[in-house]
Design an enzyme around this catalytic site. Structure first.
Site, PDB file in Angstrom:
ATOM      1  N   HIS A 156       0.821  -1.228   0.000  1.00 29.09           N
ATOM      2  CA  HIS A 156       0.000   0.000   0.000  1.00 29.09           C
ATOM      3  C   HIS A 156       0.852   1.274   0.000  1.00 29.09           C
ATOM      4  O   HIS A 156       0.319   2.363  -0.180  1.00 29.09           O
ATOM      5  CB  HIS A 156      -0.931   0.023   1.212  1.00 29.09           C
ATOM      6  CG  HIS A 156      -1.943  -1.080   1.238  1.00 29.09           C
ATOM      7  ND1 HIS A 156      -2.874  -1.252   0.234  1.00 29.09           N
ATOM      8  CD2 HIS A 156      -2.169  -2.078   2.131  1.00 29.09           C
ATOM      9  CE1 HIS A 156      -3.631  -2.308   0.526  1.00 29.09           C
ATOM     10  NE2 HIS A 156      -3.224  -2.828   1.658  1.00 29.09           N
ATOM     11  N   ASP A 190      -2.540 -10.623  -2.409  1.00 27.23           N
ATOM     12  CA  ASP A 190      -3.145 -10.177  -1.149  1.00 27.23           C
ATOM     13  C   ASP A 190      -4.623  -9.882  -1.422  1.00 27.23           C
ATOM     14  O   ASP A 190      -4.989  -9.498  -2.536  1.00 27.23           O
ATOM     15  CB  ASP A 190      -2.416  -8.912  -0.678  1.00 27.23           C
ATOM     16  CG  ASP A 190      -2.816  -8.478   0.720  1.00 27.23           C
ATOM     17  OD1 ASP A 190      -2.036  -8.724   1.652  1.00 27.23           O
ATOM     18  OD2 ASP A 190      -3.897  -7.883   0.874  1.00 27.23           O
TER      19      ASP A 190
HETATM   20  C1  OKP Z   1      -3.222  -4.350   4.759  1.00 28.04           C
HETATM   21  B1  OKP Z   1      -2.752  -5.453   3.808  1.00 28.04           B
HETATM   22  C2  OKP Z   1     -10.023  -3.730   9.366  1.00 28.04           C
HETATM   23  C3  OKP Z   1     -10.148  -2.482   8.532  1.00 28.04           C
HETATM   24  C4  OKP Z   1      -9.130  -2.355   7.442  1.00 28.04           C
HETATM   25  C5  OKP Z   1      -6.846  -1.735   6.928  1.00 28.04           C
HETATM   26  C6  OKP Z   1      -6.516  -2.993   6.205  1.00 28.04           C
HETATM   27  C7  OKP Z   1      -5.099  -2.991   5.717  1.00 28.04           C
HETATM   28  C8  OKP Z   1      -4.693  -4.257   4.999  1.00 28.04           C
HETATM   29  N1  OKP Z   1     -10.988  -3.805  10.401  1.00 28.04           N
HETATM   30  N2  OKP Z   1      -7.885  -1.872   7.897  1.00 28.04           N
HETATM   31  O1  OKP Z   1      -3.097  -5.328   2.469  1.00 28.04           O
HETATM   32  O2  OKP Z   1      -3.039  -6.795   4.243  1.00 28.04           O
HETATM   33 ZN    ZN Z   2      -4.145  -7.449   2.748  1.00 28.99          ZN
END
Ligand code: OKP
Ligand code: ZN
Length: 347
Positions: A156, A190
């Site tokens: 990200h 992912d």
């Molecule tokens: C990071 B990666 C969760 C809400 C979402 C952010 C997710 C980030 C994912 N309750 N929070 O791509 O695994």
């Molecule tokens: Zn993720």
């Protein structure tokens, strides 16, 4: 072949306690235990060669990320122990440049409130990046498969932005280490769209970026990852987003790979593949909402290995800690089988 695996214990020192999401604080899913449980499983398995990476050259990170973003991480490194900075002010229309020596300006670089800064962040993300860099070098020197146990994750993170638990884009760093003279493709499995990776190579026709993820209408990061995003300028056509709704199971996922992701990758004829290896498509994952089981992940790996292209696998998400080890092994063993079947001596 014993698969080279890179991991550094300093990655564990950063352990954010909370994630703010939708006005609520929840236990942070991106824990140090994630990496520890994968390390333990790989050690027990015996077919992996675990090593600590060399330090990643500063120039490699600076080629990817804006000086101000890196300066912000330096500023955070001076925080008192136990304190964390959660960006809360996002000055989108500021007429002056954000000042990275002031953590109050962190919101100029962050795109969510889930990704805190603490004194340990900078070093942990450097070592996480070093794993990806070193895994890329291993493949560059002839390994058919190498695995970076990167944590915190990276997909990200953009040139001047952090969010989604990501600070430095580990997979993009691997791409850059491989790019000279090679056609490099990225496949991001992912469950979340790799918006940082997409943005970093948006205009680059020489790097194909393919991401398979839950549709951003219903899933983080919400603002990117639509199938209509195909790259810009000279890079138009070198970005592919493949989306599905919550509940996507192994059968459907295999279809998405076979019909969309793999044909695009084959047509690009890459010399090497960087795999953003998130494990949060798993049916028990507390963050993702896909429904793959461990056998499905092995099958995904085999399909990817079947491309017959050397793979740099870089760990991204995956939050059901108890099964992360078996799932990482399932994916990597699957890749190994696929590569062998495709004629690359990987087993
Ligand atoms: C990071 B990666 C969760 C809400 C979402 C952010 C997710 C980030 C994912 N309750 N929070 O791509 O695994
Ligand atoms: Zn993720």
């Amino acid at each position: 072949m014993r698969v080279p695996v890179f991991f550094h214990p300093a990655q564990l020192a950063f352990a954010p306690e909370l994630e703010w999401f939708g006005g609520e604080a929840i236990a942070h899913p991106e824990t140090a235990l994630r990496a520890e449980s994968i390390v333990e499983a790989l050690r027990e398995d015996g077919s992996f060669a675990l090593r600590a990476p060399e330090r990643v050259p500063d120039a490699a990170i600076r080629a990817l990320h804006a000086p101000a973003l890196l300066a912000l991480y330096d500023t955070a490194a001076a925080l008192p122990a136990g304190e964390a900075c959660y960006p809360a002010v996002f000055a989108r229309d500021a007429v002056t440049a954000p000042d990275p020596s002031r953590l109050a300006n962190a919101g100029a670089f962050a795109f969510d409130t889930a990704t805190p800064l603490a004194r340990e962040t900078r070093d942990a993300v450097r070592w996480s990046a070093a794993c990806a860099h070193e895994a890329a070098l291993a493949v560059r020197s002839g390994a058919p498969l190498a695995y970076a146990l990167s944590r915190p994750p990276g997909h990200h993170a953009g040139r001047a932005s952090f969010g989604g638990y990501c600070y430095v884009n580990n997979a993009a760093l691997a791409v850059r280490a491989l790019k000279r003279g090679r056609r490099v493709a990225v496949l991001d499995i992912d469950v979340h769209h790799g918006n940082g990776t997409q943005a970093l190579f948006w205009r680059d026709p020489r790097v194909l970026v393919v991401s398979v993820h839950e549709h951003p209408d219903t899933c983080f990061p919400f603002f990117a990852g639509h199938p209509s995003e195909i790259g810009g300028g000279a890079g138009r056509g070198a970005n592919l987003n493949v989306t599905e709704g919550a509940g996507c199971d192994g059968r459907r996922y295999a279809e998405l790979l076979d019909r969309h992701a793999l044909p695009a990758l084959r047509a690009f004829r890459p010399d090497v593949l960087v795999l953003s290896a998130g494990l949060d498509t798993y049916r028990l994952d507390p963050v993702g909402r896909f429904a793959l089981d461990t056998g499905d992940l092995a099958d995904v790996g085999e399909r990817i290995g079947g491309l017959g292209v050397p793979v740099v696998a870089v760990q991204e998400g995956g939050y059901h800690t108890p099964d992360l080890g078996i799932n990482a092994i399932a994916l990597l063993d699957g890749i190994r089988r696929g590569l062998t079947r495709a004629g690359l001596a990987a087993e």
